[in-house]
Design a protein around this motif. Structure first.
Motif, PDB file in Angstrom:
ATOM      1  N   VAL A  99       5.572  -0.788   6.779  1.00  0.00           N
ATOM      2  CA  VAL A  99       5.524  -0.595   5.563  1.00  0.00           C
ATOM      3  C   VAL A  99       3.938  -0.056   5.501  1.00  0.00           C
ATOM      4  CG1 VAL A  99       6.231  -0.048   3.324  1.00  0.00           C
ATOM      5  CG2 VAL A  99       7.423  -1.311   4.288  1.00  0.00           C
ATOM      6  N   VAL A 100       3.677   1.425   5.617  1.00  0.00           N
ATOM      7  CA  VAL A 100       1.683   1.345   6.035  1.00  0.00           C
ATOM      8  C   VAL A 100       1.459   1.973   4.475  1.00  0.00           C
ATOM      9  CG1 VAL A 100      -0.485   3.089   6.455  1.00  0.00           C
ATOM     10  CG2 VAL A 100       1.529   2.206   7.688  1.00  0.00           C
ATOM     11  N   TYR A 101       1.281   1.131   3.394  1.00  0.00           N
ATOM     12  CA  TYR A 101       0.633   2.132   1.940  1.00  0.00           C
ATOM     13  C   TYR A 101      -1.111   1.604   1.411  1.00  0.00           C
ATOM     14  CZ  TYR A 101      -0.629  -2.800   0.187  1.00  0.00           C
ATOM     15  OH  TYR A 101      -0.859  -3.863   0.027  1.00  0.00           O
ATOM     16  N   TYR A 102      -1.552   2.700   0.710  1.00  0.00           N
ATOM     17  CA  TYR A 102      -2.792   2.923   0.272  1.00  0.00           C
ATOM     18  C   TYR A 102      -2.155   2.251  -1.577  1.00  0.00           C
ATOM     19  CZ  TYR A 102      -7.061   3.325  -2.049  1.00  0.00           C
ATOM     20  OH  TYR A 102      -7.733   2.647  -3.240  1.00  0.00           O
ATOM     21  N   SER A 103      -2.915   1.771  -2.273  1.00  0.00           N
ATOM     22  CA  SER A 103      -2.570   1.498  -3.629  1.00  0.00           C
ATOM     23  C   SER A 103      -4.131   0.937  -4.153  1.00  0.00           C
ATOM     24  CB  SER A 103      -1.566   0.489  -3.689  1.00  0.00           C
ATOM     25  OG  SER A 103      -1.346   0.210  -5.077  1.00  0.00           O
ATOM     26  N   ARG A 142      -1.541  -3.028   4.711  1.00  0.00           N
ATOM     27  CA  ARG A 142      -2.424  -2.147   3.663  1.00  0.00           C
ATOM     28  C   ARG A 142      -3.567  -1.304   4.313  1.00  0.00           C
ATOM     29  NH1 ARG A 142      -7.713  -4.450   1.651  1.00  0.00           N
ATOM     30  NH2 ARG A 142      -7.357  -6.458   2.695  1.00  0.00           N
ATOM     31  N   ALA A 143      -3.703   0.457   4.115  1.00  0.00           N
ATOM     32  CA  ALA A 143      -4.747   1.378   4.217  1.00  0.00           C
ATOM     33  C   ALA A 143      -6.599  -0.043   3.758  1.00  0.00           C
ATOM     34  CB  ALA A 143      -4.478   2.275   4.008  1.00  0.00           C
ATOM     35  N   ALA A 144      -7.304   0.507   4.614  1.00  0.00           N
ATOM     36  CA  ALA A 144      -8.050  -0.008   3.750  1.00  0.00           C
ATOM     37  C   ALA A 144      -8.859   0.542   2.837  1.00  0.00           C
ATOM     38  CB  ALA A 144      -9.290  -0.369   5.046  1.00  0.00           C
TER      39      ALA A 144
END
Ligand SMILES: Cc1cc2nc3c(=O)[nH]c(=O)nc-3n(C[C@H](O)[C@H](O)[C@H](O)COP(=O)(O)O)c2cc1C
Length: 200
Positions: A14-18, A45-47
């Motif tokens: 699961v790759v996410y950005y928040s 997480r995306a940086a």
């Protein structure tokens, strides 16, 4: 043992950005559900790419970044490891956040080596308003999955058939039961399809 069905192990990333935690909450729910279905899960997480002054201009953004420092930053290896990848992003002007897109763009070498093909891809999002472009965001991710040669697995159904989508609305509502249920159904379906594909 003869006659016993052995469940194939499935790797899910699961790759996410928040910015402010909405997508992080959905990513957690999807990860936990996939684990309950017997999958090995990486939640990454995306940086953050925004300048510090922009992050600090919104206390909720700065606080969320601080609170999730321990979540590993996504690498191409996390995608290569996976049988199924779920991408999560806030809707930004009807599109994918720059942070998640930048991560996906680092997958170029994996793409040119054919290493992104034949995996399951699925996506989830959130937005401030009901008609604010969440579906175009999700379809943008699925467009990229076509380039990968991926197998797109949307949830279908009547919540949002394109992918779990939480509307914050004027009250900035946190993720509630409806979106959590959608996230669970999506994660269950992704694991089920990825497992079936491994058995082919
Ligand atoms: C630059 C920017 C653009 C946005 N564009 C949209 C949009 O097009 N449609 C929409 O419904 N919400 C839009 N939003 C609201 C975000 O989608 C919302 O804040 C986000 O889903 C919250 O997720 P997060 O808490 O994980 O960051 C935008 C927010 C920002 C900061």
């Amino acid at each position: 043992m003869k006659g016993c069905a052995v469940e194939r192990s499935v790797n899910v990333t699961v790759v996410y950005y928040s910015s402010t935690g909405t997508i992080h909450r959905l990513a957690e729910e999807i990860s936990e559900t996939a684990e309950k279905q017997g999958a090995e899960v990486r939640l990454v997480r995306a940086a953050e790419l925004a300048p510090r002054h922009a992050v600090d201009s919104r206390p909720a953004w700065a606080a969320h970044l601080r609170d999730t420092e321990d979540v590993p930053v996504a690498s191409a290896g996390d995608v290569l490891w996976a049988d199924a990848v779920l991408f999560g992003t806030p809707t930004r002007f009807g599109n994918v956040s720059a942070q998640l897109k930048q991560f996906i763009d680092t997958l170029g070498p994996a793409w040119s080596g054919g290493l992104l093909a034949d995996k399951v891809y699925s996506a989830f999002t959130s937005g401030a308003s009901t008609h604010g472009g969440m579906e175009t965001t999700l379809v943008s991710i699925y467009n990229m999955a076509c380039h990968f040669g991926g197998i797109i697995v949307p949830p279908g159904g009547d919540l949002n058939p394109y992918g779990t989508s939480h509307v914050l609305g004027a009250d900035n509502a946190p993720v509630g039961d409806r979106a959590l249920r959608a996230a669970q159904l999506q994660a269950e379906r992704v694991v089920r399809v990825a497992r079936a594909l491994k058995e082919v």
